[in-house]
Scaffold this motif. Structure first.
Motif, PDB file in Angstrom:
ATOM      1  N   LEU A 214      41.892  47.139  44.810  1.00  0.00           N
ATOM      2  CA  LEU A 214      41.657  45.793  44.281  1.00  0.00           C
ATOM      3  C   LEU A 214      42.977  45.092  43.985  1.00  0.00           C
ATOM      4  CD1 LEU A 214      38.578  46.428  41.954  1.00  0.00           C
ATOM      5  CD2 LEU A 214      38.618  45.325  44.194  1.00  0.00           C
TER       6      LEU A 214
ATOM      7  N   SER B  82      36.609  45.356  48.941  1.00  0.00           N
ATOM      8  CA  SER B  82      37.561  44.860  47.942  1.00  0.00           C
ATOM      9  C   SER B  82      37.759  43.348  48.074  1.00  0.00           C
ATOM     10  CB  SER B  82      38.894  45.601  48.043  1.00  0.00           C
ATOM     11  OG  SER B  82      39.506  45.329  49.274  1.00  0.00           O
ATOM     12  N   GLU B  84      35.508  41.156  49.114  1.00  0.00           N
ATOM     13  CA  GLU B  84      34.307  40.516  48.561  1.00  0.00           C
ATOM     14  C   GLU B  84      34.328  40.541  47.038  1.00  0.00           C
ATOM     15  OE1 GLU B  84      31.192  41.402  52.220  1.00  0.00           O
ATOM     16  OE2 GLU B  84      31.322  42.786  50.551  1.00  0.00           O
ATOM     17  N   THR B  85      34.817  41.634  46.473  1.00  0.00           N
ATOM     18  CA  THR B  85      34.929  41.729  45.018  1.00  0.00           C
ATOM     19  C   THR B  85      35.902  40.675  44.493  1.00  0.00           C
ATOM     20  OG1 THR B  85      34.524  44.095  45.211  1.00  0.00           O
ATOM     21  CG2 THR B  85      35.387  43.321  43.115  1.00  0.00           C
ATOM     22  N   ARG B  94      32.394  36.647  37.701  1.00  0.00           N
ATOM     23  CA  ARG B  94      33.076  37.870  37.272  1.00  0.00           C
ATOM     24  C   ARG B  94      32.142  39.044  37.002  1.00  0.00           C
ATOM     25  NH1 ARG B  94      38.891  37.264  35.636  1.00  0.00           N
ATOM     26  NH2 ARG B  94      39.365  35.294  36.640  1.00  0.00           N
ATOM     27  N   ALA B  97      31.346  40.516  40.226  1.00  0.00           N
ATOM     28  CA  ALA B  97      32.494  41.217  40.813  1.00  0.00           C
ATOM     29  C   ALA B  97      32.611  42.621  40.224  1.00  0.00           C
ATOM     30  CB  ALA B  97      33.775  40.426  40.560  1.00  0.00           C
ATOM     31  N   ASN B 100      29.682  44.692  41.375  1.00  0.00           N
ATOM     32  CA  ASN B 100      29.833  45.140  42.757  1.00  0.00           C
ATOM     33  C   ASN B 100      30.748  46.363  42.837  1.00  0.00           C
ATOM     34  OD1 ASN B 100      29.564  44.995  45.619  1.00  0.00           O
ATOM     35  ND2 ASN B 100      31.572  44.007  45.729  1.00  0.00           N
ATOM     36  N   ALA B 101      31.881  46.297  42.133  1.00  0.00           N
ATOM     37  CA  ALA B 101      32.825  47.411  42.165  1.00  0.00           C
ATOM     38  C   ALA B 101      32.203  48.681  41.580  1.00  0.00           C
ATOM     39  CB  ALA B 101      34.102  47.040  41.404  1.00  0.00           C
ATOM     40  N   SER B 104      28.974  49.888  43.637  1.00  0.00           N
ATOM     41  CA  SER B 104      29.324  50.457  44.946  1.00  0.00           C
ATOM     42  C   SER B 104      29.881  51.865  44.801  1.00  0.00           C
ATOM     43  CB  SER B 104      30.359  49.582  45.658  1.00  0.00           C
ATOM     44  OG  SER B 104      29.806  48.339  45.996  1.00  0.00           O
TER      45      SER B 104
END
Lengths: 242, 124
Positions: A214, B82, B84-85, B94, B97, B100-101, B104
């Motif tokens: 990230l 990453s 897309e996040t 947020r 986001a 999603n992280a 997943s």
């Protein structure tokens, strides 16, 4: 389009998902209709990316039970590359209006995320640097070209930009980078480590990969946006001076 | 030979990811990237099964190269996940986001464990 949020960031007109272009979003069902060329370039790109990943595991093999640095490096490098790619290819058209707003917010986080990327370790940073260098070169070439073009046609707006080939994004983003990076190897690596009793290594891999990936995409996108904005401002000034 | 198997697997996996994402998107008009989520979870499960089968001695190195490194490797993606996040966070979504992280990673990990467990049950 599925976008419900405010259009305030640099690529606001773009879908969240880089795999779906505006054309795809506008065409309902008919899954394969007109998709031949895209599927073909995604397949070829995916093969290239996967072969590169396989090559990396041959060059830097990881012993059973050890920290899977190679997969981490591959994933982080791929994330940095997609950050650069998506800004250059997909967000280019919107940058002129939106970049200033997001730039400030992102700059504050750059130092912090850089540290995380550095913490990813030796092979990770080496790969990352290489990817960043390659991306920089591409960006520089593109921008010089853009600057020359706008400079020579100073009467038009300096933000004018030739749109990327419609197959470039599916080939590089969905194909090459999608095939290069892998989520399944990451999750199964963590499972293998945990299963073998290396709980601490498993948790470190789990967290470090996520954070470094990230951080990489964030930094890469922010730095590329800043570089593009700066170049354009310079090209614009050069155009006005004439 | 192994190279060819990896390439052949990837030439199936990558388009499968693209088409899955398109199919999901055509049916669900949401901000959340369900397509990438789905391929990552399914790919993690299949790779878990393949890895478990290899441990049990029923999957050859060639099968692993084709199904594991090639197909599952190209079917799943970290770069799109990453990006897309990041986009969700930038669009002001947020919680989505972070969701999603976290989702997943947890679902993918759960799928990997389930895949290995299934392989153990079938061939152990």
């Amino acid at each position: 389009m599925s976008m419900g949020a405010d259009r305030r960031s640099a690529g606001a007109g773009e879908p969240i998902d880089p795999d779906v272009g505006p054309a795809a979003a506008a065409t309902p069902p008919g899954l394969l209709r007109g998709q031949g060329p895209v599927v073909a370039v995604v397949a070829v790109g995916g093969a290239l990316g996967a072969a590169a990943r396989y090559g990396a595991t041959l060059i830097w093999p990881v012993a059973t039970g050890a920290f899977p640095w190679t997969t981490l490096a591959v994933n982080v490098a791929g994330c940095a590359a997609i950050g650069v790619l998506m800004v250059l290819v997909a967000e280019g058209a919107d940058l002129a209006e939106g970049a200033e707003g997001t730039d400030t917010a992102e700059t504050a986080d750059t130092a912090e995320t850089n540290e995380v990327a550095d913490a990813a370790g030796a092979p990770g940073s080496a790969e990352l640097t290489e990817a960043a260098k390659a991306a920089e070169l591409t960006a520089a070439a593109e921008l010089t070209e853009a600057a020359e073009r706008t400079g020579s046609t100073a009467s038009t707006t300096s933000t004018a930009r030739r749109p990327a080939h419609p197959l470039l994004r599916p080939f590089l983003g969905t194909g090459v980078l999608g095939g290069f990076t892998t989520f399944s190897t990451y999750t199964v690596d963590v499972e293998r480590l945990a299963d073998a009793g290396h709980l601490r290594t498993a948790l470190a891999c789990l967290a470090l990969t996520l954070l470094a990936a990230l951080a990489a995409v964030w930094c890469a996108a922010a730095l590329t946006r800043r570089a593009v904005t700066r170049r354009r401002a310079r090209a614009s000034r050069a155009g006005e001076d004439r | 030979m192994t190279w060819l198997l990896v390439v052949a697997g990837a030439m199936i996996g990558a388009p499968l990811r693209y088409l899955t994402d398109r199919a999901v998107r055509a049916r669900h008009d949401t901000l959340f990237p369900w397509g990438t989520f789905a391929v990552n979870v399914v790919g993690s499960f299949v790779l878990g099964v393949v890895t478990g089968a290899a441990t049990a001695g029923v999957a050859s190195a060639h099968t692993q190269a084709f199904l594991g490194t090639g197909l599952c490797g190209a079917l799943t993606t970290y770069s799109t996940f990453s990006y897309e996040t990041l986009r969700l966070a930038e669009e002001g979504a947020r919680p989505a986001a972070v969701g999603n992280a976290v989702a997943s990673v947890l679902a993918g990990l759960g799928a990997a464990f389930a895949g290995v467990a299934c392989a153990r049950a079938w061939w152990g």
